[in-house]
Design a protein around this motif. Structure first.
Motif, PDB file in Angstrom:
ATOM      1  N   GLN C 167      75.428 130.147 -73.787  1.00 49.55           N
ATOM      2  CA  GLN C 167      74.945 131.173 -72.868  1.00 49.55           C
ATOM      3  C   GLN C 167      75.088 130.712 -71.438  1.00 49.55           C
ATOM      4  O   GLN C 167      75.498 131.465 -70.543  1.00 49.55           O
ATOM      5  N   PHE C 216      68.418 137.391 -71.016  1.00 53.33           N
ATOM      6  CA  PHE C 216      68.366 136.977 -72.439  1.00 53.33           C
ATOM      7  C   PHE C 216      68.257 135.461 -72.547  1.00 53.33           C
ATOM      8  O   PHE C 216      67.483 134.922 -73.343  1.00 53.33           O
ATOM      9  N   HIS C 217      69.046 134.807 -71.662  1.00 50.93           N
ATOM     10  CA  HIS C 217      69.008 133.342 -71.655  1.00 50.93           C
ATOM     11  C   HIS C 217      67.629 132.859 -71.282  1.00 50.93           C
ATOM     12  O   HIS C 217      67.099 131.901 -71.862  1.00 50.93           O
ATOM     13  N   THR C 220      65.528 133.208 -74.260  1.00 50.38           N
ATOM     14  CA  THR C 220      65.844 132.172 -75.262  1.00 50.38           C
ATOM     15  C   THR C 220      65.236 130.843 -74.874  1.00 50.38           C
ATOM     16  O   THR C 220      64.594 130.172 -75.673  1.00 50.38           O
TER      17      THR C 220
END
Lengths: 268, 323, 701
Positions: C167, C216-217, C220
């Motif tokens: 990512q 999103f990273h 995560t």
């Protein structure tokens, strides 16, 4: 139920034969490197008592010894195995009294300690091995006696005793009070006490008496030889030379061995 | 009186012990200038008494119903009365369970002194002296009895039997008004399967010790060997304590005292307590992996090897040699 | 382009940054709670003093947490693990730099720093992390080594790490692509992504993707951070902590002391019986399985598995210690101070002391397994994070022996014999002086001018085969003109078997008696041929007042050879190998002195086994195991015998009476018709020191 177990402290009987010496003048074994241990049949007796208590649910177990002050160690170990009370009669006379003396002293102490349903002793002591104390205590106290018992159960008010014979075993029913002598069996090997119990055993009370406290002929007890005495004690010399069979191979050695056996047995 | 009384239980049969006891009694009585009398109790005592009468001056039979089977208190009471009536100098018994149990109490009731496991009895002037092993078989003591009668139980089988009399002795029936003492009563008896002969009578014995390692080899290795030799099986205390074999197999200071012609000790160390039971064996032989094991000091011949390797091979060889 | 101004825009394409700060809160809370739970659990353990000698501890952390020397014993695993670790460290530094610049107005990521470190180094290490995870995955899922622990958590962790780096590169690449970053070449992998993306996507697409993936990273990474303390990722914290608080003493000194007056319960049968360090051990485990892989009992097929003990106790600890109990501690101040008197409040006591009995209830710590341990400490030597498995086994043995008197019959006989006769060899007819027959050996009461005490030991005096070793040693000392004496009948067992079986009470009794006797005779230097006595004297007697200079006989004899007092002549023309005794080698670091003696005999014809030195494979005799009958198909000594026979050596040299007995048995069982001797190093030296003619007349063999 009130149980009394007699213990004797002796020189360790399992020292190597090479190290064993006797003092012919004093007619007893020399201490040498041997430790002091409780005679094994006494331990079997205590273990049998403990197992009886476990089966019966409850019982009071008192341990008693007639011996040197060091016998206190044996009594403490018995307390560590969870005997309830302990008493020591200190022997300040003949260190190896005859069986009747021992029985009289123990019987007197037993009367002083109270009434018991069951009195247990080892079948014989691991040192002198006279094998008489149990029977003579029974006579002194007017009780019946059963020897070579290895297991006891209680049913109602009666006791069931299993004892070993030459040819097998017998079961006897007995009415307390009774004296029992105990022998070894695979099931009554003495238990190892828990360390905590060993530590606690030193804090428990232990009754100590002298021969004068018992109301018997103390000086006669000190002499300890009106029943019998040891006239001589010696180590017999035995000279046997073992012939080890020889051979290059296993087969040859066993062949020689077999031949020797046949030599002996064919003459029968 | 200088009489000697020997006490016999009819249930034991007229075995080597009875004969040895009579032999010891006879010699002893002769030495003291007294008579040899026997007391026989139990069911079948009258037939038994006939054999005993060939060796003794008198035999007293007590086969009342209360004495048919051995019951400790009743038999003791009976023997005490009978012996008291005979006023002996000495009472001798064999080394069986019942005799060992009774002897000290009998001495007490007769006002005498008891000593057990005697291998030699001597009269020294006024005193009676008995030799016995002590300290687990490591030493020998000579005990001087101080009160009379002397009650001695002996290693009867190691005494030479008595000479048969030309004329049998008298057999009398005892008049005993006996009441059974039921404070203790035998309710069950078990005989272990030991084959025909008893261990103490065996002429050849195969014995196993701690080194056998478990119960199976007794059955699978040693028993077949014993069968080949016509031998009885025995064991050291270690094997019995471990539960590998019944306690009746135990030979030693507190087990059977045996007097075989050949005692084969397999994986037995030879501690003195064990040797105490086989000191009267004629020939001792051992199989042991340790050349320094004490057993070898008592052996005439031996083999230093693992029994697991020797015994199967030994059976083969013996079978071949016996053909 | 001015390199001094090289940088990038932090938060390019990202707005509403406050959301990130907001999300930090639940992340920190969840992670913090996870950490708190661990910490709370450890606090329920008993005290332990593990914060002394900080310089050495820092050194250990540097060697093993940072340099990961033990992890790297497996070259492949060491490589990928280092790649992942160092990658993470670099990335962490880089992220810190960004945070400093973003929130504290610093200007660190500029110029050469930005180019060389923030761009280039970070890119390379990020890629290396991905390489590392792929290497790890290949091993775990293709090679499938049995000692690994297969859980979904493990798979997820590997996947997550890989994904996060991927990512990162995508985000970087898309930023580079859209902004036409002039310094792109300094971020080689990001640049690759940029170039590839520009060929496949439009600027608008890249920008949108960048925006989406950036958040999103974030999710995560924050999710990973929050989750980590609940997984074995916790080892990132617990491993360095565990290494820092490791036992600095030699492995032979690993067992705990017991204060019999103050201790409520002897040995351990519940989690609160362990120290906080023990509980930390449980959380430091990375499930690598190396301990079980080297455990000799396990290798021959027995149930014992050190890894399973640790992991099952860990799971029990997580399950059993409720957060509500964290208020209760075992004492006031955990770290380094003694426990206070136990509370009289029995209810509090009951809650505080977890009653869940581990020995019966946890499969891995069942008595069967506990009684299979030889206390060789191979597990501890193998562990990359310094977990102490073996002492826990002994702790549980102590409970069984001292609190319940429930332990194998054969060990009971040894203990009873120790109590009655001062030696563990029940039934022996030998005496302590038998070996001196024909030799002129003085006892310490007679030899006032003795320089050194030869401590014979129970094996050396009462086992016939080992009596020959004692004789060889004594004769060599005499030949070298060393004035020595022996304790003779006053010698009692050092107590090692009692201690390892778990009867600490008996051990203390024997130790105190021996120390008293030795001090009474003013003994200063001790030589012994038994590594167990050696270890006990060196590491365990000082606290009973026994402060001696202790030598293994191989050390002392080697010294005599060096000093020229012994002049060995010939070698043996035989092929020799050496079996390192666990208590001499791995547990006390003595490897070379016995080898020196073997080399004298081998004259170059010495072969080393693969499992040698610290990796030596136990003979199976330690921990009281030499008194136990093992099942015939699972014998540790036979496994070692196999290895010895494979070397082709005619003679295996040993330096311990237990090894002597166990290996002779093992080799006899396996050697078939080959002639293989087991000889003590002193016997070899004795042979080498005799003139040939004398040897033929009276061989020691």
């Amino acid at each position: 139920m009130n149980i009394l177990v007699c213990l004797k402290q002796i020189l360790d009987p399992e020292i190597p034969a090479r190290d064993f010496r006797v003092d012919p003048a004093r007619r007893e074994a020399e201490r040498g490197s041997a430790d002091l241990v409780t005679s094994i049949f006494c331990e079997n007796a205590l273990e049998t008592a403990l197992q009886l208590r476990e089966r019966a649910g409850s019982a009071k177990i008192t341990v008693l010894s007639y011996g040197q002050p060091s016998a206190e160690e044996s009594l403490r170990k018995a307390l560590a195995m969870k005997a309830d009370a302990a008493a020591l009669i200190v022997n300040d006379g003949n260190a190896n009294p005859d069986p009747l003396t021992t029985a009289r002293v123990l019987a007197a102490a037993i009367r002083k300690l109270g009434t018991f349903d069951l009195i247990m002793v080892g079948r014989e002591a691991g040192d002198w091995g006279a094998g008489q104390t149990g029977g003579l205590i029974a006579e002194e106290l007017g009780m019946p006696c059963v020897s070579f018992v290895d297991r006891i159960e209680s049913e109602g008010g009666q006791l069931r005793l299993k004892r070993q014979t030459d040819t097998g075993w017998e079961v006897l029913e007995a009415e307390p009070p009774i004296v029992v002598t105990v022998t070894n069996d695979e099931h009554n090997l003495p238990r190892i006490p828990k360390v905590r119990d060993v530590m606690m055993s030193y804090r428990q009370p232990l009754t100590k008496w002298t021969l004068d406290d018992l109301g018997i002929e103390a000086n006669e007890a000190r002499a300890g030889n009106t029943y019998y005495q040891v006239a001589e004690l010696f180590i017999p010399q035995k000279e046997t030379r073992c012939e080890f069979v020889t051979g290059e191979t296993l087969d040859q050695k066993v062949e020689s061995f077999a031949k020797r056996i046949v030599e002996v047995t064919s003459a029968l | 009186m200088n009489d000697v009384v020997i006490c016999l239980f009819a249930s034991a049969g007229f075995d080597k012990a009875a004969q040895g006891l009579a032999g010891a009694g006879r010699r002893f009585a002769d030495e003291m200038g007294g008579r040899l009398r026997a007391v026989v109790i139990g069911a079948g005592a009258d037939t038994f008494a006939l054999e005993v009468a060939r060796l003794c001056d008198t035999v007293i039979v007590a086969d009342q119903a209360e004495l048919a089977e051995y019951q400790p208190e009743t038999c003791l009471t009976a023997l005490a009365r009978l012996c008291a009536d005979l006023s002996p100098r000495a009472v001798l018994l064999a080394g069986d369970t019942y005799s060992q149990e009774i002897a000290p109490r009998l001495a007490y009731r007769l006002g005498g002194s008891a000593v057990g496991d005697g291998v030699e009895v001597r009269v020294e002037g006024e005193a009676l002296r008995v030799s016995r092993q002590v300290y687990g078989g490591k030493a020998q003591a000579v005990i001087e009895l101080k009160r009379m009668p002397a009650v001695v139980w002996l290693r009867a089988r190691s005494f030479a039997p008595a000479p048969t009399r030309t004329e049998a002795g008298k057999v009398n029936r005892a008049a005993l008004d006996l009441q059974a003492d039921t404070r203790t009563r035998v309710v069950e008896r078990k005989r272990e399967e030991q084959g025909e002969a008893r261990l103490e009578e065996a002429r050849v014995i195969v014995s196993g010790g701690r080194g056998i390692g478990g119960p199976e080899p007794f059955e699978t290795e040693l028993q077949p060997l014993a069968d080949l030799l016509g031998a009885q099986m025995a064991a050291s205390r270690a094997a019995c304590d471990a539960g590998w074999v019944p306690p009746t197999w135990q030979v030693g200071q507190t087990g059977k005292k045996v007097t075989p012609e050949l005692y084969l000790a397999i994986a037995i160390t030879g501690a003195s307590q064990h040797m105490a039971g086989i000191s009267e064996a004629k020939i001792i032989s051992a199989i042991n992996t340790d050349p320094d094991a004490p057993i070898f000091k008592h052996c005439q011949f031996g083999i230093v090897e693992d029994y697991r390797k020797v015994v199967p091979l030994l059976r083969e060889k013996l079978a071949a040699l016996q053909k | 382009m001015n390199t001094a101004e090289a940088t990038r825009q932090i938060y390019w394409n990202i707005s509403h940054i406050w959301v990130m700060y907001l999300l930090l809160l639940p992340t920190a809370a969840v992670a913090g709670y996870g950490l708190y739970r661990h910490f709370g659990r450890w606090r329920r353990g008993l005290p332990a003093a593990r914060f002394d000698r900080p310089a050495e501890r820092v050194q250990l952390v540097a060697s093993h947490a940072l340099a990961q020397r033990r992890t790297a014993r497996n070259r492949y695993a060491g490589l990928f693990h280092r790649l992942i670790t160092y990658g993470f460290i670099i990335l962490a530094i880089a992220t810190t730099v960004v945070a400093l610049d973003a929130d504290f107005g610093t200007t660190i990521m500029r110029g050469w720093f930005y180019l060389y470190f923030q761009s280039f180094t970070v890119d390379v290490f990020g890629a290396l992390v991905m390489v590392g995870t792929m290497m790890a995955a290949a091993r775990r899922y293709l090679k499938r080594p049995k000692k690994l622990f297969y859980t979904n958590e493990a798979t997820l962790i590997l996947a997550a790490i890989f994904l996060m780096c991927l990512q990162g590169f995508l985000i970087e690449g898309w930023r580079i692509g859209v902004t036409r970053d002039p310094w792109a070449a300094w971020s080689p992998f990001g640049n690759l992504v940029a170039l590839a993306s520009r060929a496949l996507m439009t600027d608008a697409q890249m920008q949108a993707a960048h925006w989406g993936l950036w958040w999103f990273h974030l999710a995560t990474v924050f999710g990973f951070i929050a989750w980590a303390p609940y997984t074995k990722m916790m080892h990132v914290i617990t491993a360095p902590l565990n290494i820092y608080t490791a036992n600095l003493a030699p492995l032979g000194a690993s067992l705990k002391d017991i204060d019999f007056e103050k201790t409520e319960s002897f040995g351990v049968n519940s989690l609160t019986g362990f120290t906080w360090k023990d509980l930390l051990d449980l959380d430091a485990c990375t499930e690598c399985g190396r301990c079980t892989a080297v455990c000799p009992a396990h290798i021959v097929g027995k149930e014992l598995s050190p890894r399973d003990i640790i992991l099952q106790l860990r799971d029990l600890m997580h399950e059993e210690f409720r957060i509500s109990d964290f208020g209760f501690r075992n004492d006031q101040n955990k770290f380094g101070n003694d426990a206070n008197e136990s509370s009289n409040n029995s209810e509090e006591s009951a809650i505080r002391n977890s009653k869940f009995e581990i020995i019966a209830a946890v499969p891995a710590t069942s008595p069967i397994s506990l009684w299979q341990c030889t206390t060789c400490a191979a597990c501890m030597e193998a562990c990359p994070v310094f977990i102490e498995q073996m002492p826990k086994i002994v702790d549980m043995r102590r409970h069984l022996v001292m609190e319940e008197a429930d332990f194998p019959d054969s060990m009971q006989q040894a203990i009873t014999s120790l109590e009655k006769r001062g030696h563990p060899f029940s039934g022996t007819q030998a005496t302590r002086l038998d070996w001196t027959e024909g030799l002129n050996v003085k006892q310490v009461s007679e030899a006032k001018d003795a320089e050194v005490l030869l401590w014979v030991g129970c094996g050396g005096s009462l086992i016939e085969r080992n009596q020959r070793v004692t004789r060889a040693t004594a004769q060599l000392l005499e030949q070298a003109g060393v004035k020595f004496a022996i304790m003779g009948r006053e010698e009692k067992c050092s107590g090692d078997p009692a201690r390892r079986i778990g009867n600490e009470f008996l051990f203390e009794k024997l130790a105190k008696e021996n120390v008293e006797n030795l001090n009474r005779h003013d003994v200063k230097k001790v030589i012994t041929a038994c590594p167990h006595c050696f270890n006990t004297f060196k590491n365990e007697y000082p606290q009973y007042g026994g402060k001696f200079e202790v030598f293994h006989h191989s050390e002392y004899l080697a010294q005599l050879v060096d000093e020229g007092k012994l002049k060995p002549l010939a070698g043996l023309d035989k092929k020799l190998t050496f079996h390192d005794p666990c208590y001499l080698g791995r547990q006390n670091g003595v490897y070379d002195a016995p080898r020196q003696l073997v080399q004298i005999s081998a004259r170059g014809n010495m072969v080393e086994m693969e499992r040698s030195r610290a990796n030596s494979f136990c003979c199976g005799g330690g921990g009281g195991m030499s008194f136990v009958e093992e099942p015939s198909d699972k014998r540790v000594n036979q496994e070692r015998a196999r290895e010895i026979l494979e070397t082709g050596a005619d003679t295996v040299a040993v330096g311990c009476p237990f090894c002597m007995t166990m290996l002779e048995d093992g080799i006899n069982a396996r050697k078939g018709s080959r002639d293989v001797r087991v000889m003590d190093v002193s016997e070899l030296l004795w042979e080498a020191a005799q003139p040939r003619a004398a040897l033929e007349r009276d061989p020691m063999i």
